[in-house]
Design an enzyme around this catalytic site. Structure first.
Site, PDB file in Angstrom:
ATOM      1  CE  LYS A 115      -4.525  -1.594   0.336  1.00 30.42           C
ATOM      2  NZ  LYS A 115      -5.464  -1.117  -0.424  1.00 30.42           N
ATOM      3  CB  SER A 174      -9.611  -2.423   7.199  1.00 32.82           C
ATOM      4  OG  SER A 174      -8.609  -3.069   6.161  1.00 32.82           O
ATOM      5  CG  ASN A 190      -1.732  -3.736   5.434  1.00 36.02           C
ATOM      6  OD1 ASN A 190      -1.249  -3.464   6.391  1.00 36.02           O
ATOM      7  ND2 ASN A 190      -1.958  -4.819   4.743  1.00 36.02           N
ATOM      8  CE1 TYR A 222       5.552   4.600  10.185  1.00 40.85           C
ATOM      9  CE2 TYR A 222       3.469   3.649   9.756  1.00 40.85           C
ATOM     10  CZ  TYR A 222       4.724   3.326   9.773  1.00 40.85           C
ATOM     11  OH  TYR A 222       5.265   2.291   9.400  1.00 40.85           O
ATOM     12  N   GLY A 274      -8.717  -7.359  -2.986  1.00 36.89           N
ATOM     13  CA  GLY A 274      -9.718  -6.587  -2.139  1.00 36.89           C
ATOM     14  C   GLY A 274     -10.525  -5.643  -2.994  1.00 36.89           C
ATOM     15  N   GLY A 280      -7.053  -2.321  -6.400  1.00 35.34           N
ATOM     16  CA  GLY A 280      -6.371  -1.469  -6.701  1.00 35.34           C
ATOM     17  C   GLY A 280      -5.007  -2.021  -7.056  1.00 35.34           C
ATOM     18  CD  GLU A 310     -12.974 -11.205  -4.591  1.00 32.81           C
ATOM     19  OE1 GLU A 310     -13.433 -10.304  -4.060  1.00 32.81           O
ATOM     20  OE2 GLU A 310     -13.609 -12.174  -5.472  1.00 32.81           O
ATOM     21  N   GLY A 330     -15.805 -13.503   0.874  1.00 30.99           N
ATOM     22  CA  GLY A 330     -15.672 -11.965   0.134  1.00 30.99           C
ATOM     23  C   GLY A 330     -15.434 -11.712  -1.112  1.00 30.99           C
ATOM     24  CG  ASP A 383     -16.025  -7.747  -3.574  1.00 28.95           C
ATOM     25  OD1 ASP A 383     -15.593  -8.611  -2.596  1.00 28.95           O
ATOM     26  OD2 ASP A 383     -15.499  -6.761  -3.571  1.00 28.95           O
ATOM     27  CB  SER A 443      -0.747  -7.885  -0.600  1.00 29.62           C
ATOM     28  OG  SER A 443      -1.475  -8.509   0.460  1.00 29.62           O
TER      29      SER A 443
END
Length: 321
Positions: A54, A79, A81, A116, A180, A183, A205, A209, A211, A305
């Protein structure tokens, strides 16, 4: 084909990220190769700055802000990352950040985001709309909203993971990518298909989930309820309006794996490769390692990831047999 991003956008993102993002290593495993009958190349984004891919999309997005946008700052919802990625990128670029996070997000991700320097606002993911909260905050404070996945600059940044992988290991027959909101896979698909038109790009996936799989099969965006899965980074309810057309155009298939298969894959990385990979980060690998996808005789790229998971949660998952 008028897609949200093209290969030039990923090349430009790579230039912005050079010297800022880690060029993460590519790991291999004789055991994994023997198990699958393939050559597997694991792109270790669990070793990226803040522990996940990310950072690529977040920094690529924020580094393109105007001076006015930088002064006002950034707001996002995540959520975990993407939250940490935006928080770190904002700190590096000297701008304020507000992160809307679910109250049940892993505590380490909340604490890291605050560490951060970002302001965290918690919400109930099952009863409140995080996007509406983010838009309201952006409007009230004049900040720029950068969503977790459905933004061309985010997508282009994420695609640099596949760009680097292919530069480092050469031709691939298959590229496996966790999904997810889309992206990462949309950026990776653009990078992979440009360099290797015959490479099959496959998204993975969690079963609970799916979708994107439903949307992919139906040919239109499908919305689902918030899925209950240990893959907290993939608890999305629908692909994005920018990501889905790229997935439709360039991704070859979308598969699913169970939470039990994710735990087994986490254990494999811990025991055999001495790596901590979070459940979401194991999605792509689980499709190959757990026998759901036949990759025999293939050269297979696998995006790991992320590696952000509470130590107690990690131990509990691995200890459950």
């Amino acid at each position: 084909m008028n897609l949200a991003i093209k290969h030039d956008d990923i090349s430009a993102a790579a230039a912005r990220l050079h010297g800022v993002a880690h060029r993460t290593p590519v790991a291999t495993s004789h055991t994994a190769n023997e198990r699958t009958g393939a050559e597997l190349f694991f792109k270790c984004e669990n070793l990226q700055r803040m522990g996940a891919f990310k950072f690529r999309g977040a920094y690529n997005s924020l580094s393109q802000f105007t001076p006015e946008q930088r002064r006002a700052g950034v707001v996002t919802f995540s959520s975990g990352n993407h939250a940490q990625a935006i928080a770190l990128s904002a700190r590096l670029l000297g701008m304020p950040a507000i992160i809307v996070m679910p109250s049940d997000a892993p505590q380490m991700k909340i604490e890291a985001t605050q560490g951060y320097g970002a302001e965290v606002q918690l919400f109930d993911r099952y009863t409140e709309d995080r996007e509406a909260i983010g838009r309201k905050l952006a409007g009230e404070r004049g900040m720029t909203l950068i969503p977790p996945f459905d933004h061309p600059h985010v997508m282009a940044g994420q695609g640099t993971a596949a760009l680097e992988l292919i530069e480092d290991v050469g031709a691939l027959d298959v590229l496996l990518v966790c999904v997810g909101g889309g992206g990462l896979i949309s950026g990776c698909a653009v990078a992979a298909k440009h360099a290797l038109p015959r490479c099959r790009v496959i998204g993975v996936e969690p079963e609970a989930g799916n979708d994107v799989q439903q949307s992919f099969r139906r040919g239109e965006i499908v919305h689902i309820n918030v899925p209950k899965t240990i893959a907290d980074g993939a608890q999305t309810q629908a692909p994005g309006r920018f990501t889905f057309p790229v997935i439709q155009a360039l991704v070859d298939d979308v598969l699913t794996v169970s939470d039990a298969q994710l735990v087994s894959t986490m254990r494999f990385f811990a025991e055999r490769m001495k790596m901590v990979v979070e459940p979401t980060g194991c999605l792509a690998a689980a499709a190959a390692l757990e026998g759901g996808l036949d990759v025999r005789g293939k050269r297979v790229g696998v995006i790991l990831s992320g590696g952000n998971i509470d130590v107690a949660r990690y131990a509990a998952l691995l200890g459950h047999r």
